[in-house]
Scaffold this motif. Structure first.
Motif, PDB file in Angstrom:
ATOM      1  N   GLY A  49      36.045  62.859  59.916  1.00 22.00           N
ATOM      2  CA  GLY A  49      35.318  61.609  60.109  1.00 22.00           C
ATOM      3  C   GLY A  49      36.234  60.421  60.355  1.00 22.00           C
ATOM      4  O   GLY A  49      35.797  59.278  60.341  1.00 22.00           O
ATOM      5  N   VAL A  50      37.523  60.692  60.584  1.00 20.64           N
ATOM      6  CA  VAL A  50      38.523  59.631  60.778  1.00 20.64           C
ATOM      7  C   VAL A  50      39.143  59.787  62.164  1.00 20.64           C
ATOM      8  O   VAL A  50      39.488  60.896  62.582  1.00 20.64           O
ATOM      9  CB  VAL A  50      39.617  59.714  59.692  1.00 20.64           C
ATOM     10  N   ARG A  51      39.305  58.661  62.863  1.00 24.86           N
ATOM     11  CA  ARG A  51      39.903  58.675  64.203  1.00 24.86           C
ATOM     12  C   ARG A  51      41.404  58.898  64.134  1.00 24.86           C
ATOM     13  O   ARG A  51      42.100  58.254  63.364  1.00 24.86           O
ATOM     14  CB  ARG A  51      39.658  57.345  64.902  1.00 24.86           C
ATOM     15  N   LEU A  52      41.873  59.791  64.979  1.00 19.91           N
ATOM     16  CA  LEU A  52      43.298  60.045  65.146  1.00 19.91           C
ATOM     17  C   LEU A  52      43.690  59.389  66.466  1.00 19.91           C
ATOM     18  O   LEU A  52      43.179  59.764  67.517  1.00 19.91           O
ATOM     19  CB  LEU A  52      43.538  61.553  65.180  1.00 19.91           C
ATOM     20  N   PRO A  53      44.573  58.384  66.439  1.00 17.02           N
ATOM     21  CA  PRO A  53      44.870  57.639  67.666  1.00 17.02           C
ATOM     22  C   PRO A  53      45.624  58.441  68.723  1.00 17.02           C
ATOM     23  O   PRO A  53      46.324  59.402  68.414  1.00 17.02           O
ATOM     24  CB  PRO A  53      45.722  56.462  67.181  1.00 17.02           C
ATOM     25  N   ILE A  54      45.486  58.001  69.964  1.00 14.27           N
ATOM     26  CA  ILE A  54      46.270  58.560  71.068  1.00 14.27           C
ATOM     27  C   ILE A  54      47.749  58.382  70.738  1.00 14.27           C
ATOM     28  O   ILE A  54      48.153  57.354  70.210  1.00 14.27           O
ATOM     29  CB  ILE A  54      45.919  57.846  72.397  1.00 14.27           C
ATOM     30  N   GLY A  55      48.545  59.385  71.061  1.00 16.27           N
ATOM     31  CA  GLY A  55      49.982  59.315  70.808  1.00 16.27           C
ATOM     32  C   GLY A  55      50.388  59.811  69.437  1.00 16.27           C
ATOM     33  O   GLY A  55      51.551  59.688  69.053  1.00 16.27           O
ATOM     34  N   SER A  56      49.457  60.397  68.683  1.00 16.68           N
ATOM     35  CA  SER A  56      49.782  60.943  67.365  1.00 16.68           C
ATOM     36  C   SER A  56      50.354  62.345  67.516  1.00 16.68           C
ATOM     37  O   SER A  56      49.946  63.104  68.386  1.00 16.68           O
ATOM     38  CB  SER A  56      48.528  61.008  66.492  1.00 16.68           C
ATOM     39  N   ARG A  57      51.301  62.688  66.642  1.00 18.63           N
ATOM     40  CA  ARG A  57      51.900  64.027  66.683  1.00 18.63           C
ATOM     41  C   ARG A  57      51.572  64.767  65.400  1.00 18.63           C
ATOM     42  O   ARG A  57      51.773  64.257  64.301  1.00 18.63           O
ATOM     43  CB  ARG A  57      53.418  63.944  66.852  1.00 18.63           C
ATOM     44  N   ILE A  58      51.051  65.977  65.544  1.00 24.39           N
ATOM     45  CA  ILE A  58      50.712  66.821  64.402  1.00 24.39           C
ATOM     46  C   ILE A  58      52.005  67.405  63.838  1.00 24.39           C
ATOM     47  O   ILE A  58      52.814  67.976  64.574  1.00 24.39           O
ATOM     48  CB  ILE A  58      49.766  67.969  64.820  1.00 24.39           C
ATOM     49  N   LEU A  59      52.200  67.256  62.543  1.00 18.62           N
ATOM     50  CA  LEU A  59      53.380  67.806  61.884  1.00 18.62           C
ATOM     51  C   LEU A  59      53.080  69.194  61.329  1.00 18.62           C
ATOM     52  O   LEU A  59      51.923  69.580  61.198  1.00 18.62           O
ATOM     53  CB  LEU A  59      53.826  66.877  60.746  1.00 18.62           C
TER      54      LEU A  59
END
Length: 152
Positions: A49-59
Motif C-alpha cells: 500500500g506504499v508507493r515505491l518511487p522511480i529510480g529505487s533499487r531493490i536490495l
C-alpha cells in the motif's frame, strides 16, 4: 595486482553524476504485515500500500518472518505498477520461498536481486506478495520486510 575500476569510479572520473541508487541513496525498509485475521486461500495477494518511487533499487537483504502457514505453502514477493496494479514481476524479489513452517527467511532469490543483478524501478511501483503452493492456514501471521535504496 590489477585494480578493477567500479562503475561508480568510472562515472566519477568521467565527470558524470552518480544516481542515488548507485552510491549514496537512502536505505528504506518497506513492510507488509498480514491482518490480525485473514481467511487465507491459495494464490491470495497482499500488498504494502506504499508507493515505491522511480529510480529505487531493490536490495538483497530482505526477510519474511512468519507463523507456520501450512504444509506446502510458498511465498512469492514482487513488484507491480502502482497505477494499473499489473505485475512487473510477481516473484522478482523472492520466488517460491517455503513458509510452511514458522521461521525467518531471507528473500533474495528473485530475478531482481539474484546473481548480482541490480534492478532499478522505471515506474512508480508497489511491493506485493502471493501465497501459493497450497491453501494457507487461516489467521496465521506473516511480516515481509523489503530493503530498498530510494532517490530521495
Amino acid at each position: 595486482m590489477a585494480e578493477i575500476v567500479s562503475r561508480q569510479a568510472a562515472k566519477i572520473v568521467a565527470g558524470t553524476k552518480l544516481s542515488p541508487h548507485e552510491a549514496a541513496g537512502k536505505k528504506r525498509v518497506y513492510v507488509i504485515t498480514s491482518p490480525a485475521a485473514a481467511a487465507w486461500a491459495q494464490n491470495d495477494i497482499f500488498a504494502s500500500g506504499v508507493r515505491l518511487p522511480i529510480g529505487s533499487r531493490i536490495l538483497c537483504n530482505s526477510y519474511v518472518s512468519n507463523e507456520a502457514m501450512g504444509a506446502g505453502v510458498t511465498l512469492d514477493v514482487g513488484l507491480r505498477d502502482w497505477t494499473t496494479k499489473v505485475a512487473i514481476d510477481a516473484d522478482g524479489i523472492a520466488a517460491a520461498v517455503d513458509v510452511a513452517a514458522a521461521g525467518r527467511t531471507s528473500l533474495n532469490n528473485g530475478a531482481f536481486v539474484a546473481a548480482g543483478v541490480e534492478y532499478v524501478t522505471t515506474v512508480v511501483s508497489e511491493i506485493y506478495a502471493t501465497l501459493g503452493g497450497a491453501n494457507p492456514t487461516d489467521d496465521k501471521q506473516i511480516r515481509i520486510e523489503v530493503c530498498v535504496v530510494t532517490t530521495d
